[in-house]
Enzyme design. Structure first.
Site, short mmCIF file in Angstrom:
data_model
loop_
_atom_site.label_atom_id
_atom_site.label_comp_id
_atom_site.label_asym_id
_atom_site.label_seq_id
_atom_site.Cartn_x
_atom_site.Cartn_y
_atom_site.Cartn_z
N ASN A 11 48.06 75.20 38.44
CA ASN A 11 48.08 76.44 37.67
C ASN A 11 46.85 76.38 36.76
O ASN A 11 46.84 75.68 35.75
CB ASN A 11 49.38 76.51 36.86
CG ASN A 11 49.52 77.82 36.12
OD1 ASN A 11 48.57 78.58 35.99
ND2 ASN A 11 50.72 78.07 35.61
N ARG A 70 48.75 78.78 41.86
CA ARG A 70 49.28 79.99 41.24
C ARG A 70 48.13 80.99 41.06
O ARG A 70 47.13 80.69 40.40
CB ARG A 70 49.85 79.68 39.87
CG ARG A 70 50.36 80.94 39.22
CD ARG A 70 50.41 80.85 37.76
NE ARG A 70 50.99 82.09 37.23
CZ ARG A 70 50.92 82.45 35.97
NH1 ARG A 70 50.31 81.68 35.09
NH2 ARG A 70 51.45 83.56 35.57
N HIS A 159 54.87 87.74 36.95
CA HIS A 159 55.95 86.74 36.77
C HIS A 159 56.87 86.66 37.98
O HIS A 159 58.00 86.20 37.89
CB HIS A 159 56.80 87.03 35.51
CG HIS A 159 56.08 86.82 34.21
ND1 HIS A 159 56.24 87.66 33.13
CD2 HIS A 159 55.23 85.86 33.81
CE1 HIS A 159 55.50 87.23 32.12
NE2 HIS A 159 54.87 86.13 32.51
N HIS A 187 62.06 87.58 31.28
CA HIS A 187 61.19 86.40 31.25
C HIS A 187 60.38 86.47 29.95
O HIS A 187 59.42 87.24 29.84
CB HIS A 187 60.26 86.40 32.48
CG HIS A 187 59.27 85.27 32.47
ND1 HIS A 187 59.34 84.20 33.35
CD2 HIS A 187 58.19 85.03 31.69
CE1 HIS A 187 58.36 83.35 33.08
NE2 HIS A 187 57.63 83.84 32.08
N ARG A 220 49.73 90.11 23.02
CA ARG A 220 49.49 91.38 23.72
C ARG A 220 50.42 92.46 23.20
O ARG A 220 51.59 92.20 22.93
CB ARG A 220 49.72 91.23 25.22
CG ARG A 220 48.67 90.39 25.91
CD ARG A 220 48.98 90.27 27.40
NE ARG A 220 48.82 88.89 27.82
CZ ARG A 220 49.50 88.31 28.80
NH1 ARG A 220 50.39 88.99 29.50
NH2 ARG A 220 49.29 87.06 29.10
N ARG A 263 58.57 80.86 17.32
CA ARG A 263 59.23 79.93 16.37
C ARG A 263 58.73 80.17 14.95
O ARG A 263 59.49 80.19 13.99
CB ARG A 263 58.95 78.47 16.75
CG ARG A 263 59.79 77.97 17.89
CD ARG A 263 59.26 76.69 18.43
NE ARG A 263 57.95 76.91 19.06
CZ ARG A 263 57.43 76.13 19.99
NH1 ARG A 263 58.06 75.05 20.39
NH2 ARG A 263 56.26 76.40 20.52
N GLU A 312 64.77 80.82 26.98
CA GLU A 312 65.59 79.62 27.17
C GLU A 312 65.93 78.93 25.86
O GLU A 312 66.94 78.25 25.76
CB GLU A 312 64.86 78.62 28.09
CG GLU A 312 64.74 79.10 29.52
CD GLU A 312 63.79 78.23 30.35
OE1 GLU A 312 63.70 77.02 30.11
OE2 GLU A 312 63.13 78.80 31.25
N GLU A 363 58.44 77.62 37.71
CA GLU A 363 57.43 78.24 38.56
C GLU A 363 56.73 77.23 39.46
O GLU A 363 56.41 77.52 40.60
CB GLU A 363 56.42 79.00 37.68
CG GLU A 363 57.06 80.26 37.08
CD GLU A 363 56.29 80.86 35.92
OE1 GLU A 363 56.31 80.26 34.83
OE2 GLU A 363 55.66 81.91 36.09
P1 ADP Z 1 53.95 80.64 29.00
O1 ADP Z 1 54.04 82.13 29.05
O2 ADP Z 1 52.69 80.14 28.38
O3 ADP Z 1 54.38 79.94 30.28
P2 ADP Z 1 56.44 79.58 27.90
O4 ADP Z 1 57.39 80.21 28.86
O5 ADP Z 1 56.27 78.12 27.93
O6 ADP Z 1 55.03 80.28 27.92
O7 ADP Z 1 56.88 80.03 26.44
C1 ADP Z 1 56.14 79.68 25.33
C2 ADP Z 1 56.70 80.36 24.12
O8 ADP Z 1 58.06 79.92 23.92
C3 ADP Z 1 55.96 80.04 22.85
O9 ADP Z 1 55.35 81.20 22.34
C4 ADP Z 1 57.02 79.54 21.90
O10 ADP Z 1 56.94 80.20 20.68
C5 ADP Z 1 58.31 79.93 22.54
N1 ADP Z 1 59.39 79.02 22.18
C6 ADP Z 1 59.61 77.77 22.61
N2 ADP Z 1 60.69 77.25 22.00
C7 ADP Z 1 61.17 78.20 21.15
C8 ADP Z 1 62.26 78.30 20.22
N3 ADP Z 1 63.10 77.30 20.05
N4 ADP Z 1 62.40 79.45 19.54
C9 ADP Z 1 61.57 80.48 19.72
N5 ADP Z 1 60.54 80.45 20.56
C10 ADP Z 1 60.33 79.34 21.27
#
Ligand code: ADP
Length: 382
Positions: A11, A70, A159, A187, A220, A263, A312, A363
Site C-alpha cells: 500500500n 492497493r 474503500h 468506514h 477533507r 482522539r 472500531e 484491507e
Molecule cells: P486510514 O484511513 O489512514 O487507514 P485508520 O482506519 O487507521 O485510517 O484510522 C485512523 C484514525 O482512527 C485516526 O484519525 C485516529 O484518530 C482514529 N482513531 C484511532 N483510535 C481511536 C479512538 N480510540 N478514538 C477515536 N479515534 C480513533
C-alpha cells in the site's frame, strides 16, 4: 488458491510504503511494516525503489509467490482486480488525472516492485471496483450528460476493498447469507465513507468521483456546495491549487478545530473547547444525514456496521452517531459499546430491530485474497 501461499501486499503512499507478507487463505502474517519519509531530506530512503529493496532485504524473497498492490482509482476501465502488465500499468497512469493525490504513489509502488521482482505476477486491487455496479441513479451527477461522458465525471466510490471484507465478515458474524442482507457500513478512518449494500452489492456510497465527497474526514471537507469553489476563486484570490489544498488538506476536523485526529478532537471537546465540540457535532450530523439516506435507499436495514480506525475504536462516535435513532430501529447498548473488545461484536441491545455491529476491517488480507483469486484464474504471465 492455485498454490499461492504468500502474497507481498503493498500500500504505497507518496512518501510511505506499508507492506504485509500474508497467506491469503489462513491470513497468517509472515512480516509487516511501514517505511516512511521516502525522499524527504535527511531520509535514508531516497525513493520507492530503495524502500522496496530495503523491505525485501529483510524478507525471504524466494518464499513470495505474488505481489498485490492497493490502487485507489480504477476509473471505468478497471472494475475488478487485474493482473498487471505494461498496458495495465499505462492504464493506471492515465487515471492519475482523476486521482492526482492517490494514483501516482500506487504507480510508483507498481514500478518499483516490478523492477525488484520481475519474475513474480503482480496484481492491482482497486478501491473503486466494489462500487462498479452501483445503479445509474446513484452513480450519476445531475450535470450536462455530454460533459460528464466526455470527462468521465461520475461517482466511483472508494474503500471498496474494506467494504468487501467487512460485509462478508458481517454476514458470517450474523450467520446469514450476504445475499439476503441490507447493510449500512460506515468506514470511519482518516478518510471516511458510508456505503449502502444490498445482497453484497454497493447500492450507494458517500464518496464520489474522488475521495473528497461525503462524510467529514480528518482533513477533507466532504459534501460542500460546489459554488463555494467558484466563489473562493472569484472573490478570495484563491487559485485552483489553493482550493484543492484547502478542501483536501485543511478542512474536515482539522479545519474546524485545528485537530485532524478524532482522539484529540474528543479530548478537546470533553475539555470544553468550543471549536472541537463543533467539529464533533458537524462530523456526527453528517453521519446522521447518510444513515437516514441509506435507510431510505435500502428500504430499511438488517445491520449497521462500524469499521476502520474511528469506527472500531471510538465508543463516543458510535454512541453519538446513533443517538436519537431508536425510532428508526437503531439502538446502542451502552455497556456493549463501551467494552474494550477488539473482534467482531454486536453493540445493539438483544432484540433490537437492526443489529449494530463493530467489524474490524483488514484491507491487506482482502488484497492478498483478491490477488490469489486473480492468479487462480490461470493466467500467470508477469
Ligand atoms: P486510514 O484511513 O489512514 O487507514 P485508520 O482506519 O487507521 O485510517 O484510522 C485512523 C484514525 O482512527 C485516526 O484519525 C485516529 O484518530 C482514529 N482513531 C484511532 N483510535 C481511536 C479512538 N480510540 N478514538 C477515536 N479515534 C480513533
Amino acid at each position: 488458491m492455485g498454490g499461492i501461499r504468500s502474497v507481498f501486499v503493498l500500500n504505497t503512499g507518496s512518501s510511505s510504503v506499508k507492506f504485509r507478507v500474508v497467506d491469503p487463505e489462513s491470513g497468517a502474517v509472515g512480516a509487516e511494516g511501514l517505511v516512511e519519509r521516502i525522499g524527504e531530506p535527511g531520509s535514508q530512503t531516497p525513493d520507492h525503489r530503495a524502500a522496496i529493496e530495503g523491505i525485501l532485504s529483510g524478507l525471504d524473497r524466494g518464499a513470495i509467490d505474488a505481489v498485490g498492490h492497493r490502487i485507489v482509482h480504477g476509473g471505468d476501465r478497471f472494475v475488478q482486480a487485474t493482473l498487471i502488465d505494461d498496458d495495465v500499468e499505462r492504464g493506471i497512469e492515465q487515471l492519475s488525472a482523476l486521482a492526482p493525490l492517490h494514483n501516482p504513489p500506487g504507480l510508483l509502488g507498481i514500478r518499483a516492485a516490478r523492477a525488484a521482482l520481475p519474475e513474480l505476477p503482480q496484481v492491482a486491487v482497486f478501491d473503486t471496483a466494489f462500487h462498479a455496479g452501483m445503479p445509474a441513479a446513484a452513480r450519476s451527477y445531475a450535470i450536462d450528460a455530454g460533459v460528464a461522458a466526455e470527462h468521465g465525471i461520475r461517482r466511483y466510490g472508494f474503500h471498496g476493498t474494506s467494504y468487501r471484507i467487512v460485509s462478508e465478515r458481517a454476514a458470517e458474524f450474523l450467520g446469514r447469507p450476504l445475499d439476503e442482507l441490507r447493510l449500512i457500513v460506515l468506514h470511519l478512518g482518516n478518510g471516511a465513507s458510508a456505503t449502502a449494500i444490498a445482497g453484497g452489492r454497493s447500492i450507494d456510497t458517500s464518496m464520489g468521483m474522488t475521495p473528497l465527497e461525503g462524510l467529514v474526514m480528518g482533513t477533507r471537507s466532504g459534501d460542500l456546495d460546489p459554488a463555494v469553489l467558484l466563489y473562493l476563486q472569484r472573490n478570495a484570490a484563491m487559485t485552483v491549487d489553493d482550493v484543492d489544498e484547502l478542501l483536501n488538506r485543511r478542512s474536515g476536523l482539522l479545519g474546524l478545530s485545528g485537530r485532524g485526529d478524532m482522539r484529540e478532537v474528543i479530548a478537546a471537546a470533553e475539555g470544553g473547547e468550543a471549536a472541537a465540540e463543533l467539529a464533533f457535532g458537524v462530523y456526527v450530523h453528517r453521519l446522521h444525514h447518510y444513515i437516514g439516506a441509506y435507510l431510505a435507499i435500502l428500504g430499511g436495514a438488517d445491520a449497521l456496521v462500524f469499521t476502520a480506525g474511528v469506527g472500531e475504536n471510538s465508543a463516543a462516535v458510535r454512541a453519538a452517531a446513533l443517538e436519537g435513532l431508536a425510532g428508526l430501529g437503531l439502538q446502542v447498548d451502552a455497556a456493549a459499546n463501551a467494552a474494550p473488545d477488539r473482534g467482531p461484536r454486536r453493540i445493539s441491545p438483544a432484540g433490537a430491530p437492526v443489529d449494530v455491529l463493530v467489524i474490524p476491517t483488514d484491507e491487506e488480507l482482502q488484497i492478498a485474497r483478491e490477488t490469489a483469486g486473480v492468479l487462480a484464474q490461470g493466467d500467470l504471465r508477469p
